[in-house]
Each structure stands twice: as structure tokens, then as C-alpha cells.
Design an enzyme around this catalytic site. Structure first.
Site, mmCIF file in Angstrom:
data_model
loop_
_atom_site.group_PDB
_atom_site.id
_atom_site.type_symbol
_atom_site.label_atom_id
_atom_site.label_comp_id
_atom_site.label_asym_id
_atom_site.label_seq_id
_atom_site.Cartn_x
_atom_site.Cartn_y
_atom_site.Cartn_z
ATOM 1 N N LYS A 61 0.312 0.426 -20.042
ATOM 2 C CA LYS A 61 0.508 1.005 -21.267
ATOM 3 C C LYS A 61 1.332 2.099 -21.043
ATOM 4 C CE LYS A 61 -3.744 -1.181 -23.123
ATOM 5 N NZ LYS A 61 -5.052 -0.949 -23.292
ATOM 6 N N GLN A 74 -9.935 3.115 -22.186
ATOM 7 C CA GLN A 74 -9.917 1.865 -21.812
ATOM 8 C C GLN A 74 -11.314 1.402 -21.549
ATOM 9 O OE1 GLN A 74 -7.092 0.068 -21.436
ATOM 10 N NE2 GLN A 74 -8.338 -1.787 -21.088
ATOM 11 N N ASP A 134 -6.215 2.466 -30.964
ATOM 12 C CA ASP A 134 -6.895 1.051 -30.487
ATOM 13 C C ASP A 134 -7.443 0.708 -31.729
ATOM 14 O OD1 ASP A 134 -6.683 -0.075 -28.444
ATOM 15 O OD2 ASP A 134 -8.315 0.770 -27.034
#
Ligand code: NDP
Length: 298
Positions: A54, A98, A121
């Protein structure tokens, strides 16, 4: 007849070019750089690999990227403090923590602490709620948002079609159903959601014009569970042992690809299908969040 292969690699590339053009224009016309912060807690190798990819992609595209790596024993309070700092940081427009997080940290609490406007997200309950109530200006979870792009860009607009989603996770199945259901681009489908308690799964999946599978069981959906001519999107990524490969394994989806491609009209492969779309949509969400936060009209 063999199905058309839907290449996530190619579609992701096209979207990256478009996002790159937006980033370049923000820089030249507004002297503005979108910023993404990724927070990694612990030493799970898969999480390290994902976060690394990412950040690399963000940097390559000219997004300011900051990776914060914390030990596996990081207390919840410390992580909450870091999230609060990122919420207040004007250089940062997207925050990604994460998952999964170590046991001592309550994931729900952390997701709730992220500023919904920076929640790239799309897992904050406010964004989940907005998506579920049909709002179109919302940061949607990257994997299902990528699936919508794949359908639209291959001439398979879900509008009016019967879409069957197999899986009801918060990351894929549920937001997938919400995206397909909302009024607007990529939506307006008739949606059925299946899960492990669905009776006679094949009878339901065979009704699908578009079948989207996210269950995490290798090659679970067989050819005879697919309606002839259906479009099949396989979100699953599973490792299966394969001594003929150097690594000792290969990746397969949740759909038995060889059988399915003889029945479907179009199908995504694994790898090279949905996988490449997820990071691409994260970059696109970061730019969307940045532009909204800065009040820039592109
Ligand atoms: P989860 O394990 O969170 O959810 C799996 C879902 O599948 C659950 O809703 C479960 O039902 C359902 N399910 C399990 N067994 C069956 C069955 N026999 N029949 C019908 N439904 C079943 O998985 P995720 O949604 O997180 O991930 C799914 C797959 O997608 C995985 O392979 C994952 O690796 C992949 N993935 C890929 C991504 C990408 O970028 N390409 C991103 C995210 C995930 P129930 O709720 O009843 O337990």
C-alpha cells in the site's frame, strides 16, 4: 464455450492512470498533495506485506505516505493516541489501521476512533451506515468498490440484474450487497446474500445473473452451481499445497475456475482478478477523501 476473462490487473491499471491524473492535477493546479497514513501493529507477515504494498503504491503515485509500525504488545491507549494525532494532522487525509489487531486491542474501538472523513477503508460505523442507507458520497470498502468498477468497466452494469453475493463479512459481503443495492452508479441490482446457513446454496447461486463469491474456501463453487451465461466474480484468495511450485503452494479462488469458465459468460481469475483492485481503490479513496477534506473542486 469458454468465458471471457475479466482482468483485474488491466482494470486496476486503467483506474490507477485516472487517479494518477487527478493527483498530478492537484499538485500542479492547487499545489496540494494527498496524504495516507498506514498503521501496522505486530509482526504478522501477511499484514506487513499488505501494508508495504500500500505504501509503495502510494509513493509511486505521488501520494504522501507515512507508515507507523508498532510492536505486538502496543497498548490500546497508545494506538488510540496515534489515531487521534493522525486525525488532527493536516498532511494526512487517509488513515488505514491494518487488521487484524493484537488481542489486547479492541478493533471496534479503534475503527470508531478514526475520523470518518479520513476512513479510507470504509469500516467506520458512520461510513458503514451511510453506505447502508444508500448515500453515494461515501468512502466505501475497497474490495467491493473494486468489484463494482470491474463490473461497470466490462459492460456488466448490475442495474436490474439479480446479483447473488455469497459471504456476509463486514469487509466484503455486506458492503458488496449495500453497493449493489443503492440507487446510483453501479447499483440498482436485485440482491440476494448467502452465507454458511443458506439452505441449498446451489439453488440460489443458479439464479444469479451476477455471482459474487467471498467465502474463503478453495474452489467451493462448482460449475453446476452457476447459471449458464452468468458473470462470476471470485473474491476468494486461498493457498493450496502445490509441490510443483517453487513456493510449495499456489493461489486459488473460492470458485472452481476450470469448471466455471465453461458455464459463465465472464469470470475473474485468481490471481489477477479482484486482488489488484483493492489497493487501487484505496488510492482512489485517499484522493477522494483528500479532495473533500480540502474543499477542492476538481
Ligand atoms: P470471512 O471469513 O470474514 O467471511 C466468510 C463468509 O463466507 C461468511 O459470511 C461465511 O458465512 C461465509 N461462508 C463460509 N462457508 C460458507 C459456505 N459453506 N457456504 C456459504 N457461505 C459460507 O471472509 P472475508 O469476507 O474476509 O474473505 C472471503 C474471501 O475473500 C477470503 O478468501 C479472503 O482471502 C478473500 N479476500 C480477498 C480480498 C482481495 O483483495 N481480493 C480482500 C478481502 C478478502 P457465516 O457468516 O455464516 O459464517
Amino acid at each position: 464455450m469458454s468465458a471471457t476473462i475479466i482482468s483485474g490487473t488491466e482494470i486496476a491499471q486503467a483506474i490507477r492512470h485516472e487517479t494518477q491524473a487527478r493527483i498530478d492535477a492537484l499538485k500542479t493546479q492547487h499545489n496540494f498533495v494527498p496524504g495516507l497514513a498506514t498503521v501496522l501493529v505486530g509482526d504478522d507477515p501477511a499484514s506487513h506485506a499488505y501494508v508495504g504494498m500500500k505504501n509503495k503504491t502510494a509513493k509511486e503515485m505521488g501520494i504522501y505516505s507515512r507508515q507507523i509500525t508498532l510492536g505486538a504488545d502496543t497498548p490500546e491507549e497508545e494506538l488510540l493516541g496515534i489515531v487521534a494525532g493522525l486525525n488532527a494532522d493536516p498532511q494526512i487525509h487517509g488513515i488505514l489501521v491494518q487488521l487484524p489487531l493484537p488481542k489486547q486491542i479492541d478493533e471496534g474501538k479503534i475503527l470508531l476512533a478514526i475520523d470518518p472523513a479520513k476512513d479510507v477503508d470504509g469500516f467506520h460505523p458512520i461510513n458503514v451506515g451511510k453506505l447502508a442507507t444508500g448515500e453515494t458520497e461515501v468512502l466505501a470498502p475497497c474490495t467491493p468498490a473494486g468489484v463494482i468498477e470491474m463490473l461497470l468497466r466490462t459492460g456488466n452494469d448490475p442495474a436490474g440484474k439479480h446479483c447473488v453475493v455469497v459471504g456476509r463479512s463486514n469487509i466484503v459481503g455486506r458492503p458488496m450487497a449495500s453497493l449493489l443495492l443503492r440507487k446510483g452508479r453501479g447499483g440498482n441490482a436485485t440482491v440476494t446474500v448467502c452465507h454458511s446457513r443458506t439452505r441449498d446454496l446451489g439453488a440460489v447461486t443458479r439464479l444469479a445473473d451476477i455471482l459474487i463469491v467471498a467465502i474463503g474456501i478453495p474452489e467451493f463453487i462448482r460449475g453446476d452451481m452457476i447459471r449458464p451465461g452468468a458473470v462470476v466474480i471470485d473474491v476468494g484468495v486461498n493457498r493450496v499445497d502445490d509441490p510443483t511450485r517453487e513456493k510449495g503452494y499456489r493461489l486459488v479462488g473460492d470458485v472452481a475456475f476450470e469448471e466455471a469458465k465453461e458455464v459463465a459468460s465472464a469470470i475473474t481469475p485468481v490471481p489477477g482478478g479482484v486482488g489488484p483492485m483493492t489497493i487501487t481503490m484505496l488510492m482512489s479513496n485517499t484522493v477522494d477523501a483528500a479532495v473533500r477534506l480540502a474543499g477542492i473542486r476538481e
